[in-house]
Scaffold this active site. Structure first.
Site, PDB file in Angstrom:
ATOM      1  N   LYS A 187      48.352  31.817  15.520  1.00  0.00           N
ATOM      2  CA  LYS A 187      48.579  31.981  16.955  1.00  0.00           C
ATOM      3  C   LYS A 187      49.930  31.328  17.290  1.00  0.00           C
ATOM      4  O   LYS A 187      50.029  30.120  17.414  1.00  0.00           O
ATOM      5  CB  LYS A 187      47.447  31.318  17.741  1.00  0.00           C
ATOM      6  N   GLU A 263      50.593  17.772  14.140  1.00  0.00           N
ATOM      7  CA  GLU A 263      51.980  17.280  14.110  1.00  0.00           C
ATOM      8  C   GLU A 263      52.476  17.356  15.538  1.00  0.00           C
ATOM      9  O   GLU A 263      52.671  18.437  16.087  1.00  0.00           O
ATOM     10  CB  GLU A 263      52.832  18.125  13.162  1.00  0.00           C
ATOM     11  N   CYS A 297      61.043  17.734  17.455  1.00  0.00           N
ATOM     12  CA  CYS A 297      60.193  16.564  17.649  1.00  0.00           C
ATOM     13  C   CYS A 297      60.654  15.366  16.839  1.00  0.00           C
ATOM     14  O   CYS A 297      60.383  14.217  17.206  1.00  0.00           O
ATOM     15  CB  CYS A 297      58.750  16.903  17.300  1.00  0.00           C
ATOM     16  N   GLU A 396      58.744  11.965  25.625  1.00  0.00           N
ATOM     17  CA  GLU A 396      59.495  13.008  24.938  1.00  0.00           C
ATOM     18  C   GLU A 396      60.075  13.988  25.955  1.00  0.00           C
ATOM     19  O   GLU A 396      59.347  14.580  26.758  1.00  0.00           O
ATOM     20  CB  GLU A 396      58.590  13.750  23.952  1.00  0.00           C
TER      21      GLU A 396
END
Length: 492
Positions: A187, A263, A297, A396
């Site tokens: 997906k 992750e 990331c 972030e």
């Protein structure tokens, strides 16, 4: 490539379900070029019934065929896929630049060519892997028994991927999962459906993967991912994305006690020691945070510099960052392209406004480049004057934004680097290698670069501490995430 060229002519993409390319039952949804804001075309929009078909196909392919037991078949198909992807590399490259806004230079590395090559590493690993281990004879409770440990595939894998590295992350999941003998329902993010759909068409038309082994379901409906995580027929969820979504994945998977690989996010620190080449370290930090507009990331987004040289470090970083321009991703000189969407640009700009509210100063960038009135661009930005307890320094942002913070020596630098809910990556710069290595050893992250060394490789495990995730991707450790352990005892 016939599939990709058809997309350029306006043809819609397809789902790949049980070896067949088909339309989505929910119709279609548009995909945009983030550099121009133009609609590229339409992607198949799956609904719950499409997803049900895909999971059912994966379940049957795992339970009722020899795929999970035939290592030669699996590795042969992976090598064939590698050949097909390389043969159509230029078309995939153009598609990736257009849909994901990836600077074309990066597609010759981690955005396409390297992860395609990595498929071969996983095929070779599976060919030589020790699938069983003889533990010898023991006599527990007086019964002489010969024990054998077997490693077996986990089953049906739900692979849920983000938009920022649409090929690298996809192949980092597909490579080990398939090599290990699992079947997969992929997906992809709704921002980059064509990248996944092009892969699906190549698999269907150009490879010998049995039906149901790989299923690719694109959808604009974010609840599709949740359904996939909740489905009792799925044995393991491999998710890459935000920490907030990762929590939801973990919560949903807990209902059926699925194994999960996560992750997630990062707010990594680049630590510059007082014996480092300050200008070179600051220039490297500026370059890295601007790569792919900061949409990575593992990029270091906090720059920790000696307090006694803080002003000098700000000046050096501004000088380096000012030389980096937002550019057309089709230009080979570009490293900082657009953000993926207007939504993501709004998010980044919200953090820039917050920085001022928190007492910070934007000393470089901070706006939309006048040269690019179209496209979701934000200028490379340096923020000074904040402390590590501010939101801009802790959360972030996922844009070309670097926060520069002072430290008072090695111990303080380690303290600040570790004062984060995340622990994904980082960097240390210092002239004395033993000292730099000692600092690196105390920083609680899954990967670290010392003096510019590169940690990314197919054979190297990648993942994070704390809220940056659970488990490892890539390397033998990443391969074994997709395996179960079985012990068989027989009379001796």
């Amino acid at each position: 490539m016939s599939s990709h060229n058809a997309f350029w002519r306006g043809e819609s993409s397809r789902l790949l379900v049980d070896g067949t390319l088909r339309h989505g039952r929910a119709g279609e949804f548009p995909t945009l070029n983030p550099a121009t804001e133009e609609v590229l075309g339409l992607a198949a929009n799956a609904d719950a019934a499409d997803l049900d078909d895909a999971v059912g196909a994966a379940r049957r392919a795992f339970d009722d065929t020899d795929w999970s037991r035939d290592t030669a078949l699996r590795t042969g198909c992976l090598r064939q896929l590698n050949e097909v992807l390389r043969a159509h590399g230029d078309d995939l490259r153009a598609l990736t630049v257009a849909e994901a806004g990836v600077p074309v230079a990066l597609t010759y590395g981690p955005q396409l060519d390297i992860p395609v090559a990595d498929l071969m590493w996983f095929a070779d690993l599976a060919d030589g892997y020790a699938w069983s281990q003889d533990l010898g004879v023991a006599a527990p409770m007086g019964v002489r028994s010969r024990r054998t440990v077997r490693r077996e595939p986990a089953g049906v894998i739900a692979a849920i991927t983000p938009w920022n590295f649409p090929h690298q992350i996809t192949f980092a999941k597909l490579g080990p999962a398939l090599a290990a003998g699992n079947t997969v329902v992929l997906k992809p993010a709704p921002d980059t459906p064509w990248c996944a759909a092009a892969l699906g068409r190549l698999i269907a038309e150009k490879t010998d993967f049995p039906p149901g082994v790989i299923n690719i379901v694109t959808s604009a409906d974010h609840s599709i991912g949740a359904r996939l995580t909740d489905d009792p027929r799925v044995d393991l969820v491999s998710f890459t994305g935000s920490t907030a979504t990762g929590r939801s994945v973990m919560t949903t998977a807990a209902r059926t006690l699925k194994k999960v690989f996560l992750e997630l996010g990062g707010k990594s620190a680049c630590v510059v020691l007082d014996d480092a080449d300050l200008a070179a370290a600051c220039a490297m930090a500026a370059f890295m945070v601007c790569t792919h507009a900061g949409q990575g990331c593992a990029l270091a987004t906090r720059l920790l510099v000696p307090r006694t040289r803080y002003d000098e470090a700000v000046e050096a970083t501004v000088a380096a960052m000012s030389r980096i321009r937002c550019g057309d991703p089709t230009d080979r000189r570009t490293i900082c392209g657009p953000l993926i969407s207007a939504r993501q640009r709004d998010r980044v700009e919200g953090y820039l406004a917050l920085a001022a509210d928190e007492g910070g100063k934007i000393v470089c960038g901070g706006g939309r480049p006048a040269k690019h009135p179209k496209g979701f661009y934000v200028e490379p930005t340096l923020i000074a004057g904040l402390t590590n307890d501010t939101r801009v320094a802790r959360e972030e942002i996922f844009g070309p934004v670097l926060v520069i913070l002072p430290h008072d020596g090695d111990d303080d630098a380690v303290r600040i680097a570790n004062d984060s809910p995340y622990g994904l990556s980082g960097a240390v710069h210092g002239t004395d290698p033993d000292r730099a290595r000692s600092v690196a050893a105390r920083i609680r992250t899954g990967t670290l670069s010392v003096n510019g060394a590169v940690w990314y490789s197919a054979d190297a495990p990648f993942g994070g501490y704390k809220q940056s995730g659970i488990g490892r991707e890539m390397g033998v450790a990443g391969f074994e995430e997709y395996l179960e352990t079985k012990l068989i005892a027989e009379p001796a």
